[in-house]
Design an enzyme around this catalytic site. Structure first.
Site, PDB file in Angstrom:
ATOM      1  N   ASP A  72     -22.405 -22.366  -8.348  1.00  2.95           N
ATOM      2  CA  ASP A  72     -22.102 -23.634  -7.659  1.00  2.95           C
ATOM      3  C   ASP A  72     -21.542 -23.388  -6.266  1.00  2.95           C
ATOM      4  O   ASP A  72     -21.032 -22.302  -5.969  1.00  2.95           O
ATOM      5  CB  ASP A  72     -21.092 -24.439  -8.481  1.00  2.95           C
ATOM      6  CG  ASP A  72     -19.801 -23.677  -8.700  1.00  2.95           C
ATOM      7  OD1 ASP A  72     -19.864 -22.455  -8.926  1.00  2.95           O
ATOM      8  OD2 ASP A  72     -18.726 -24.293  -8.640  1.00  2.95           O
ATOM      9  N   GLU A  73     -21.652 -24.387  -5.446  1.00  2.00           N
ATOM     10  CA  GLU A  73     -20.974 -24.468  -4.153  1.00  2.00           C
ATOM     11  C   GLU A  73     -21.090 -23.202  -3.319  1.00  2.00           C
ATOM     12  O   GLU A  73     -20.084 -22.643  -2.884  1.00  2.00           O
ATOM     13  CB  GLU A  73     -19.481 -24.790  -4.358  1.00  2.00           C
ATOM     14  CG  GLU A  73     -19.256 -26.105  -5.044  1.00  2.00           C
ATOM     15  CD  GLU A  73     -17.774 -26.436  -5.167  1.00  2.00           C
ATOM     16  OE1 GLU A  73     -17.382 -27.535  -4.768  1.00  2.00           O
ATOM     17  OE2 GLU A  73     -17.010 -25.585  -5.667  1.00  2.00           O
ATOM     18  N   VAL A  74     -22.307 -22.736  -3.079  1.00  2.00           N
ATOM     19  CA  VAL A  74     -22.479 -21.554  -2.228  1.00  2.00           C
ATOM     20  C   VAL A  74     -22.506 -21.995  -0.763  1.00  2.00           C
ATOM     21  O   VAL A  74     -23.285 -22.853  -0.379  1.00  2.00           O
ATOM     22  CB  VAL A  74     -23.783 -20.804  -2.579  1.00  2.00           C
ATOM     23  CG1 VAL A  74     -23.891 -19.530  -1.753  1.00  2.00           C
ATOM     24  CG2 VAL A  74     -23.819 -20.496  -4.061  1.00  2.00           C
ATOM     25  N   HIS A 127     -17.554 -18.409  -4.729  1.00  2.00           N
ATOM     26  CA  HIS A 127     -16.338 -18.357  -5.549  1.00  2.00           C
ATOM     27  C   HIS A 127     -15.980 -16.937  -5.956  1.00  2.00           C
ATOM     28  O   HIS A 127     -15.532 -16.693  -7.083  1.00  2.00           O
ATOM     29  CB  HIS A 127     -16.508 -19.215  -6.814  1.00  2.00           C
ATOM     30  CG  HIS A 127     -16.507 -20.685  -6.524  1.00  2.00           C
ATOM     31  ND1 HIS A 127     -15.352 -21.419  -6.369  1.00  2.00           N
ATOM     32  CD2 HIS A 127     -17.529 -21.556  -6.333  1.00  2.00           C
ATOM     33  CE1 HIS A 127     -15.667 -22.671  -6.110  1.00  2.00           C
ATOM     34  NE2 HIS A 127     -16.974 -22.791  -6.070  1.00  2.00           N
TER      35      HIS A 127
END
Lengths: 536, 509
Positions: A334-336, A275
């Protein structure tokens, strides 16, 4: 963390009393008649006896015995605000005005018992409890700290209603109150869409009306970097949507102070290593160059293999740690996406060297651990999204884990607390996901402690957050999308576990949303009906 | 049509050369180039052509000039630019308007011609239209063509547009009964409708929840049926203002007074109008639809619709007729006796038909045309051949496309709303679903297709009031607007996304 007060089961009687009060108004009465408390306090005793107030013969003042005096501007400002909220109702012209209302209650005297904390910032351990006695001719509000006073003023303002003649009325009552959970947050996302400072301040107002105490400011993300850093000005120069879509240091300070005056903490989130596309525009070599694609310019998450990355993070977070006074910083995590790392030969080499094999979660952990260490040397606490825990990053004791994945979130709560980490729940409260109808009922029905675990584990649940992600939200639709849907979560996190009746909640929330509208918040309707007042 | 399609696609490819091409809805024929002219806010004006049938004093256009001036340049006064001696040959200092047919004081109607051509080239800056309504559409397009450089200079590209709507009825429904909408919300909506070339405001004025329309023949309707008779009503003056405000923007006001269902709020002010429901042999104290068996009902309707007829000048009225719940009628012994007498058996649809037919006779006697919801057709009520049927049910009794086929096969004109219930929200870009609909994609001959006069985006009010109306309507309704105005081949969602995103920002400005 403060131990939470034990709650005697006094509520059914109270609900019945409230129901009677509401029923007495008759079917055609507007929702604004009668008190409608939101969130419902721990204990309310209301007598049938009604007392009148008059705008020119009522004021809120410090009790001479209070530890906070006239020098406490936090309270002075609050007194003025609530004077306006209480008497800001519509003038009911079509009904005959009563000749001169006798003012039964002339004063609300406010007393802070312990050191007031007037100049401090609220924290996770702030005491928000208060007690309120409404009687003739003086009402009393008592709290250990200013934070409790703020909550009590809100409750007092909610007790006052206009009768059918427009007269300001309050029932004789006694209230003692304290929150069920110490962390009651709203997440706003100023990266997918920039939100003007005005919108953020409005949101803080509405948060105070709902006794929320944390603004989780997801300030940057892939799309834009509106935070103006003094250490790395290029980050927002190049990473913001435009030069006017930034938060200057002054604006950030004013948001923090505005929040403090309302007993609300500002927790900034600087989400990494994923992100972070917008960070790369203003900071060379920070992001991982991706290989093998036809577009060579693509970059992925932050490059975790370079020393320069960590010296950058060290400086940036040092700045953040003094710009934002709260004890906690949210580090994201989050969400790597691993694809880009996988494609990069230098990263592959680094993996081999470190003995990570092909397990990129270990690389992510390596990064997060270094970042967490930076934060602890800055004497701050960290909050991370649940992936950091799920991927077995070694976390220091006290690191807070935020659970957001909706599938099986109760299992996640069990796992995180079993490992001894404090937890914040968001999974069932993603307000950006809209649907037709009364979805507030679904948010309201959630019970945060309804997971398998010991008493010790349950105590690790600090609270929760309603998340309004910004993909489809900007200042045009923020308020009606947030309110009163977030209010359902506000009550879930403040009020007792037994306060669950949807019918009773519907009645109170309908009136509460009209109150928010009257106070200038574009809170949308729950269902068919009307407010006495329309949005100004 | 094939030729047009090719031309259009070629244009789409080059359309984003400059910011000028962010038009919404997309015109029927457009040719534009990178060549552009400057516009000076100080000297620019809208001018009537000497041979125009409309001249200064034409309220519709005079006011539109003022509006579009403000929209383009803001209300501020602009300094005369310093004279440099250098002549700006590429400057446009006026848009010349030529209207062919006279008529500035009428109301727009279903038959109004909205065609226009817009020519901006070296020689002229010219808007030609058959009627003032077409000129309004052309002015909107003109305003969307003007763009501004970062330095603040206004420009317009060399452009040639020939435009006309695909459908003559392009509507938006607002519901002021479930929640009252303040007058300014309605007026603001009319403004945005004009930006989207919508031309019908379907005003669902009253329903079960409240009766905000102030009736002068039956003041008790409002006094007892509104949420608040002092603040939550539309006075005669308000209604007039809405109609005139709409007229000045080329928008018709189609008023709906829905009966015999959806009328609980009517019952509070007119005793004996609604059917008393029974539980067993006793009246239960609750009321159902309008009581269709009493003469007094029709006397009331006669008087009431005489008033409505005089207040709402549009040729059409919407009479509702949807979702009639038969349970209450069934429970009532008087209704049962009436059914027996009329020989309706147990078929309450026949009773509904009886009511609707009597009502339609009343309204047509006043010289009005009418629109009804699809149930009236589904239940085989005998209606006049020029009745317009509005399709709102997506799947039941048949899919909406099939329903369109059936209605047009029976020779009636149809309006489509079923796929465009904007009150139904979901996560993500649902405008794409609205956009993808093609109202003529049902099986039927060209005569049948010709009977589809358009459609309406509906914003029912159960969960909508002035706090959330605007972001819920716009730009989602814009998708419907383009579907109803633009050529059938304009369907590329990516191209639409870019223009709509830009248009949204323009709306905010």
């Amino acid at each position: 963390m403060e131990p939470r007060a034990l709650r005697p089961p006094r509520l059914p009687g109270l609900l019945a009393a409230l129901a009677l009060l509401l029923a007495a108004q008759g079917p055609r009465a507007s929702a604004a008649r009668g008190p409608a408390l939101w969130p419902l306090p721990l204990s309310v005793q209301t007598a049938p006896r009604v007392l009148h107030l008059s705008p020119d013969a009522f004021h809120i003042a410090n009790d001479p015995l209070s530890q906070a005096g006239a020098s406490c501007t936090l309270l002075q400002e609050a007194f003025r605000r609530y004077q306006n909220y209480i008497f800001g109702g519509p003038v009911l012209k079509h009904l005959p005005a009563k000749s001169r209302v006798k003012a039964d209650v002339q004063q609300l005297l406010v007393s802070v018992v312990l050191d007031s904390e007037c100049e401090m910032y609220p924290s996770i351990t702030s005491d928000e409890s208060y007690s309120l006695v409404v009687k003739e001719p003086v009402a009393f509000l008592k709290a250990n700290r200013v934070w409790g006073v703020l909550r009590g003023l809100e409750t007092f303002s909610q007790l006052v209603y206009q009768d059918t003649y427009g007269t300001y009325t309050v029932n004789e009552s006694t209230i003692t109150d304290s929150p069920r959970f110490p962390h009651r947050g709203i997440l706003i996302d100023t990266a997918r869409h920039f939100l003007p400072v005005k919108s953020i301040l409005k949101t803080l107002d509405a948060m105070a009306f709902n006794k929320f105490n944390v603004l989780h400011w997801h300030i940057v993300d892939d799309q834009s970097f509106p935070y103006q850093s003094t250490t790395f000005p290029e980050l927002s120069n190049k990473g913001s949507y435009s030069k006017s879509h930034v938060y200057t240091p002054n604006e950030v300070r004013s948001v923090i102070e505005y929040a403090r005056l309302r007993g609300i903490r500002i927790i900034p989130e600087f989400d990494s290593p994923g992100h972070t596309q917008s960070w790369g525009k203003g900071q060379e070599n920070l992001l991982t160059p991706c290989y093998g694609g036809h577009q060579p310019e693509i970059s992925g998450p932050i490059n975790p293999t370079l020393n320069t990355t960590y010296s950058f993070l060290c400086k940036l977070f040092k700045e953040i740690s003094w710009v934002f006074p709260d004890q906690f910083i949210h580090l994201g995590g989050d969400e790597v996406e691993f694809e880009c790392w996988e494609s990069n030969p230098n990263i592959q080499k680094f993996m081999k060297q470190k003995g990570f094999g092909t397990d990129f979660r270990q690389l992510e952990s390596f990064y997060m651990q270094k970042l967490l260490n930076i934060i602890s040397t800055l004497k701050k606490g960290s909050i991370v999204w649940q992936e950091v825990f799920d991927n077995h990053v070694k976390l220091q004791q006290g690191t807070v884990v935020q659970v957001w994945k909706e599938e099986m979130y109760t299992n996640d709560l069990s796992a995180v607390t079993a490992a001894g980490f404090p937890v914040i729940l968001s999974a069932p409260w993603y307000l950006d996901r809209i649907s037709y109808g009364q979805d507030w009922r679904i948010y309201y029905a959630v019970e945060p402690l309804d997971f398998s675990g010991t008493q010790e584990q349950k105590k690790l649940v600090l609270g929760g957050e309603a998340c309004l992600w910004g993909e489809y939200v900007d200042s045009t639709n923020l308020s009606p999308r947030l309110w009163p849907r977030a209010s359902a979560i506000g009550e879930r996190l403040w009020s007792g576990k037994e306060v669950r009746s949807l019918d009773d909640a519907y009645k109170r929330l309908t009136a509460h949303r009209c109150r928010m509208v009257r106070r200038g918040i574009a809170a949308e309707p729950l269902f068919t009906g009307y407010c006495d007042n329309v949005l100004k | 049509m094939a030729g047009a399609k090719l031309w259009l696609l070629l244009l789409l490819a080059g359309a984003f050369a400059g910011p000028a091409a962010a038009l919404w809805p997309w015109p029927q024929y457009i040719q534009t180039s990178d060549w552009h002219y400057t516009i000076s806010p100080h000297s620019f004006q809208f001018k009537y052509h000497v041979r125009s049938a409309a001249q200064s004093g034409c309220s519709v256009l005079d006011e539109a000039f003022q509006r579009y001036r403000d929209l383009l340049f803001g209300a501020e006064s602009w300094q005369r630019p310093a004279l440099t001696g250098e002549q700006h040959t590429s400057e446009k200092d006026s848009l010349v308007i030529l209207v062919v047919t006279p008529g500035c004081d009428q109301l727009p109607s279903l038959e109004s011609v909205e065609n226009y051509t817009l020519t901006i080239n070296n020689e002229q800056c010219f808007l030609l239209s058959e009627t003032v309504w077409g000129a309004l559409r052309g002015l909107e397009t003109f305003s969307q063509l003007v763009w501004r450089s970062p330095e603040g200079t206004f420009f317009i590209n060399k452009t040639e547009i020939e435009d006309f709507p695909r459908f003559p009825h392009r509507g938006l429904l607002l519901d002021t009964s479930r929640h009252y909408l303040p007058l300014h919300s309605i007026l603001d909506t009319l403004d945005v409708m004009a930006y989207n070339k919508f031309n019908v405001f379907h005003w669902h004025l009253v329903d079960d929840s409240s009766f905000p329309y102030e009736s002068f023949t039956f003041p008790e309707l409002t006094r007892k049926g509104s949420y608040n008779p002092a603040t939550h009503i539309y006075t005669a003056q308000d209604v007039k203002e809405v109609i005139e405000y709409a007229r000045l923007r080329g928008i018709r006001v189609l008023a709906e007074f829905d009966t015999p269902g959806h009328t609980l709020s009517w019952g509070r002010g007119v005793s004996g109008l609604l059917t008393p429901c029974y539980s067993g042999s006793q009246p239960s104290g609750t009321f159902g639809p309008v009581n269709p068996i009493l003469n007094s009902t029709y006397e009331f309707m006669n008087t009431f619709f005489l008033e409505v007829n005089s207040v709402f000048p549009d040729f059409y009225l919407h009479l509702g007729g949807d979702e009639v719940d038969f349970a209450c009628w069934k429970s009532n012994p008087d209704v049962q006796a009436f059914m027996k007498k009329k020989g309706f058996g147990n078929d309450f649809k026949q009773l509904e038909s009886f009511y609707i037919q009597t009502l339609l006779d009343i309204v047509s006697a006043y010289g009005k045309g009418y629109v009804v919801w699809q149930e009236v057709f589904d239940n085989k009520v005998k209606v006049l051949p020029d009745t317009i049927i509005q399709v709102w049910r997506e799947e039941v009794p048949v899919s909406y496309l099939k329903e369109l086929a059936l209605i047009t096969e029976a020779g009636f004109r149809a309006l489509l709303s079923a796929p465009w219930y904007l009150n139904r929200i979901s996560y993500g870009p649902d405008w794409e679903d609205f956009y993808r609909v093609d109202p003529l994609s049902f099986e039927g001959g060209p005569e049948q297709k010709a009977l589809v006069i358009g459609g309406e985006a509906c914003m029912w009010g159960e969960y909508v009031d002035s706090t959330n109306l605007v972001p819920r309507l716009w730009p989602r309704a814009g998708a419907v607007a383009e579907r109803l105005w633009s050529n059938k081949v304009v369907t590329d969602p990516d191209f639409a996304f870019k223009r709509l995103a830009h248009f949204r920002c323009e709306l905010l400005r």
